[in-house]
Enzyme design. Structure first.
Site, PDB file in Angstrom:
ATOM      1  N   THR A  14     -55.853  18.793   0.410  1.00  0.00           N
ATOM      2  CA  THR A  14     -57.253  18.998  -0.347  1.00  0.00           C
ATOM      3  C   THR A  14     -57.627  17.735  -0.846  1.00  0.00           C
ATOM      4  O   THR A  14     -58.732  17.611  -1.281  1.00  0.00           O
ATOM      5  CB  THR A  14     -56.684  20.236  -1.479  1.00  0.00           C
ATOM      6  OG1 THR A  14     -56.525  21.134  -0.823  1.00  0.00           O
ATOM      7  CG2 THR A  14     -58.099  20.398  -2.546  1.00  0.00           C
ATOM      8  N   SER A  57     -51.668  20.835   4.564  1.00  0.00           N
ATOM      9  CA  SER A  57     -50.153  20.681   4.798  1.00  0.00           C
ATOM     10  C   SER A  57     -49.504  21.745   5.438  1.00  0.00           C
ATOM     11  O   SER A  57     -48.172  21.672   5.813  1.00  0.00           O
ATOM     12  CB  SER A  57     -49.612  20.195   3.459  1.00  0.00           C
ATOM     13  OG  SER A  57     -49.487  21.292   2.494  1.00  0.00           O
ATOM     14  N   THR A  90     -50.837  19.960  -0.952  1.00  0.00           N
ATOM     15  CA  THR A  90     -49.697  20.498  -2.107  1.00  0.00           C
ATOM     16  C   THR A  90     -48.888  21.539  -1.621  1.00  0.00           C
ATOM     17  O   THR A  90     -47.754  21.678  -1.987  1.00  0.00           O
ATOM     18  CB  THR A  90     -50.477  21.006  -3.174  1.00  0.00           C
ATOM     19  OG1 THR A  90     -51.299  21.842  -2.924  1.00  0.00           O
ATOM     20  CG2 THR A  90     -51.158  19.867  -4.012  1.00  0.00           C
ATOM     21  N   ASP A  91     -49.266  22.346  -0.368  1.00  0.00           N
ATOM     22  CA  ASP A  91     -48.558  23.692  -0.026  1.00  0.00           C
ATOM     23  C   ASP A  91     -47.169  22.986   0.501  1.00  0.00           C
ATOM     24  O   ASP A  91     -46.110  23.971  -0.020  1.00  0.00           O
ATOM     25  CB  ASP A  91     -49.517  24.356   1.035  1.00  0.00           C
ATOM     26  CG  ASP A  91     -50.474  25.023   0.502  1.00  0.00           C
ATOM     27  OD1 ASP A  91     -50.715  24.987  -0.523  1.00  0.00           O
ATOM     28  OD2 ASP A  91     -51.451  25.374   1.366  1.00  0.00           O
TER      29      ASP A  91
END
Ligand code: ASP
Length: 323
Positions: A14, A57, A90-91
């Site tokens: 993101t 990710s 971030t995942d």
């Protein structure tokens, strides 16, 4: 004082995406929007950057994690840097951070960062997190602390941090122990030291390791299928202190008999697993059967650790490794 040299590696996520104002969909931008802020990064340090891939990710696999490790090793072998910053979705950020923590030999600061809001959304946090990360990577106190995760003015250790919220910018938290430091306008303040750091030399990441969550009423079918599906190991997010429903025990027994390691973590996000309970499916029985109890890691990190250990050139004592 001369500027610190920081190697910035962009991998996607993101932090490098844009929101389509018409459809509202957030997608990878054609050119990484962070590149238009190079002048701000240059104020903090001398930056050399690289963008080996541009992936959301959920598309990152251990192969990309290994490629990142090799890129860092290869770059440091050619030229000196004071620190490394990696931008990432971030995942799965905590997984890449932990993979690098386990496998990188360097003790210069390595910081992984990301963003919860894409680059053209109001309150976008990406550029701020990136500049904070560059400051941390350039800070000599960050040396020797293992891979760090920096977002939202906090510094977390890779082995403890986890994504706790789907959308809030304070999503990264370290259950039980809290962040290892904070970032203010003028200072980088550390208040925790990692008590121990483990290293595993990684050779390959092609073993098959499953991650399965236990639940009330769990039976043996899914666990037993892992044998037929030729998995090399399994991590189970067990109940409480490391217990399983009685119907799941026969599968654990069978897997261990086939030399397929079974590692237990807890589905609780605080505390550690132990062999406490003596009933059918309790931790005592599972330990006697040969299940390995992992000390405090969450399921996704224990899975990576097992994957790396199973791929090692020399056999590794898994019980000791997970202690
Ligand atoms: N789904 C996004 C990703 O991990 C979320 C993010 O980057 O924050 O790539």
């Amino acid at each position: 004082m001369s500027k610190k040299r920081i190697f910035v590696i962009h991998t996607g996520g993101t932090i490098s995406m844009e929101e389509d104002k018409q459809s509202g969909a957030v997608k990878p931008a054609e050119t990484n929007p962070l590149f238009s802020f190079n002048h701000l990064m240059d104020e903090e340090a001398e930056i050399v950057s690289s963008a080996p891939f541009h992936l959301p990710s959920p598309h990152i696999t251990p192969k990309e994690m290994l490629a990142l490790k090799n890129l860092i090793d290869g770059t440091l072998a050619k030229e000196p840097f004071d620190g490394i910053v990696i931008t990432h979705g971030t995942d799965t950020l905590e997984e890449t951070a932990y993979f690098l923590d386990l496998t990188l030999a360097t003790d210069i600061p390595v910081v992984v960062t990301g963003a919860m809001r894409s680059s053209n959304e109001i309150g976008a946090d990406g550029l701020y997190n990136l500049l904070s990360s560059i400051r941390v990577a350039a800070c000599s106190e960050a040396k020797g602390k293992g891979v760090l995760v920096v977002l939202n003015d906090e510094i977390h250790s890779a082995d403890n941090v986890t994504k706790t919220h789907t959308s809030n910018i304070s999503t990264f938290q370290s259950p039980q122990y809290g962040p290892v430091g904070i970032i203010t306008k003028r200072k980088i303040l550390f208040h925790h030291e990692p008590a121990r750091r483990q290293k595993i030399p990684v050779s390959a990441v092609d073993k098959r390791v499953a991650l399965i969550k236990a639940y009330a009423g769990m039976d043996s079918y899914l666990l037993s299928a892992l044998k037929e599906l030729r998995y090399d190991g399994v991590v189970i997010e067990a109940l409480g202190q490391g217990n399983l429903p009685p119907e799941a025990v026969s599968a654990v027994k069978d897997l261990i008999a086939e030399n397929i390691p079974v590692v237990l973590v807890s589905r609780c996000f605080n505390g550690i697993v132990q062999d406490i309970y003596g009933y059918e499916g309790g931790g005592k029985q599972l330990k006697e059967l040969g299940a390995i109890f992992s000390n405090g890691l969450n399921g996704q990190k224990a899975r990576l650790k097992l994957l790396i250990a199973l791929g090692a050139e020399q056999p590794i004592n898994l019980e000791k490794l997970f202690e």
